[in-house]
Design a protein around this motif. Structure first.
Motif, PDB file in Angstrom:
ATOM      1  N   ARG A  89       0.729  -1.308   0.112  1.00 21.42           N
ATOM      2  CA  ARG A  89      -0.053  -0.103   0.061  1.00 21.42           C
ATOM      3  C   ARG A  89       0.747   1.418   0.144  1.00 21.42           C
ATOM      4  N   GLY A  93      -0.755   2.541  -5.054  1.00 18.25           N
ATOM      5  CA  GLY A  93      -2.285   2.405  -4.900  1.00 18.25           C
ATOM      6  C   GLY A  93      -2.849   1.162  -5.733  1.00 18.25           C
ATOM      7  N   SER A  94      -2.379   1.087  -6.960  1.00 19.29           N
ATOM      8  CA  SER A  94      -2.841  -0.034  -7.763  1.00 19.29           C
ATOM      9  C   SER A  94      -2.523  -1.556  -7.163  1.00 19.29           C
ATOM     10  N   LEU A  97      -4.741  -2.104  -4.248  1.00 19.62           N
ATOM     11  CA  LEU A  97      -6.037  -2.387  -4.519  1.00 19.62           C
ATOM     12  C   LEU A  97      -6.000  -3.856  -5.146  1.00 19.62           C
ATOM     13  N   THR A 101      -8.161  -6.478  -3.190  1.00 22.68           N
ATOM     14  CA  THR A 101      -9.050  -7.331  -4.140  1.00 22.68           C
ATOM     15  C   THR A 101      -8.889  -9.086  -3.726  1.00 22.68           C
ATOM     16  N   SER A 118     -10.363  -3.163   3.710  1.00 22.62           N
ATOM     17  CA  SER A 118     -11.290  -2.055   3.370  1.00 22.62           C
ATOM     18  C   SER A 118     -10.771  -0.889   4.041  1.00 22.62           C
ATOM     19  N   LEU A 121      -7.216   0.280   3.094  1.00 19.33           N
ATOM     20  CA  LEU A 121      -7.147   1.045   1.617  1.00 19.33           C
ATOM     21  C   LEU A 121      -7.825   2.512   1.769  1.00 19.33           C
TER      22      LEU A 121
END
Length: 169
Positions: A89, A93-94, A97, A101, A118, A121
């Motif tokens: 993190r 960011g991607s 994520l 996920t 969650s 993030l």
């Protein structure tokens, strides 16, 4: 009505600039040139950062680090599945994520792991990405205390999210 907001805003800015005697086209071209120059200065740092994240995930180093820290995480009451998210993190960011996920697909969004992921993030920052973009744009070479302070905030957000999920869910 919302589809008219941007065209109306652009028309307002153009009319306002023309009334002040500003050459709107020249200002637009100058702004685009400055934007491209800034992008040119930022791209090398972003490419290096994204390459490093990809290499970290593909090499298995992240899995090894997770296995090494698993006992300490479990002693602190942190699900060990969240360790990769803790390291990815701040870098991307991607990437964060994607890890989040994967965690939610494996454990479910309503599980303890999914809820903590969650909150992490939503409450932490992509520290190195942000420093690379903003400091690169401003031409700052030394980050001094920025990265240690930001990483401390990321760790605090991580443990606060773990505590919040354990207390309220």
């Amino acid at each position: 009505m919302t589809s008219y907001i941007i065209p109306c805003l652009l028309a307002f800015v153009t009319i306002f600039a023309l009334r002040r005697g500003t050459d709107v086209y020249d200002a637009l071209v100058s702004g685009a040139e400055n934007g491209l120059t800034m992008t040119f200065h930022i791209v090398p740092a972003l490419v290096a950062l994204l390459t490093g994240v990809s290499m970290l995930r593909a090499s298995g180093a992240l899995d090894s680090l997770s296995a090494l820290l698993r006992p300490a995480a479990e002693a602190l009451g942190v699900p060990s599945e969240l360790i990769p998210l803790l390291f990815i993190r701040p870098l991307s960011g991607s990437g964060g994520l994607a890890v989040g996920t994967e965690l939610m697909a494996q454990h479910g969004a309503d599980s303890t792991v999914g809820r903590i992921a969650s909150v992490v993030l939503g409450s932490s920052e992509t520290t190195f990405y942000t420093v690379a973009v903003y400091y690169g744009a401003a031409g700052i070479n030394r980050s001094r205390y920025t990265i240690p302070a930001a990483l401390t905030a990321d760790v605090a957000a991580f443990f606060a999210s773990v505590l919040a999920v354990h207390l309220f869910f």
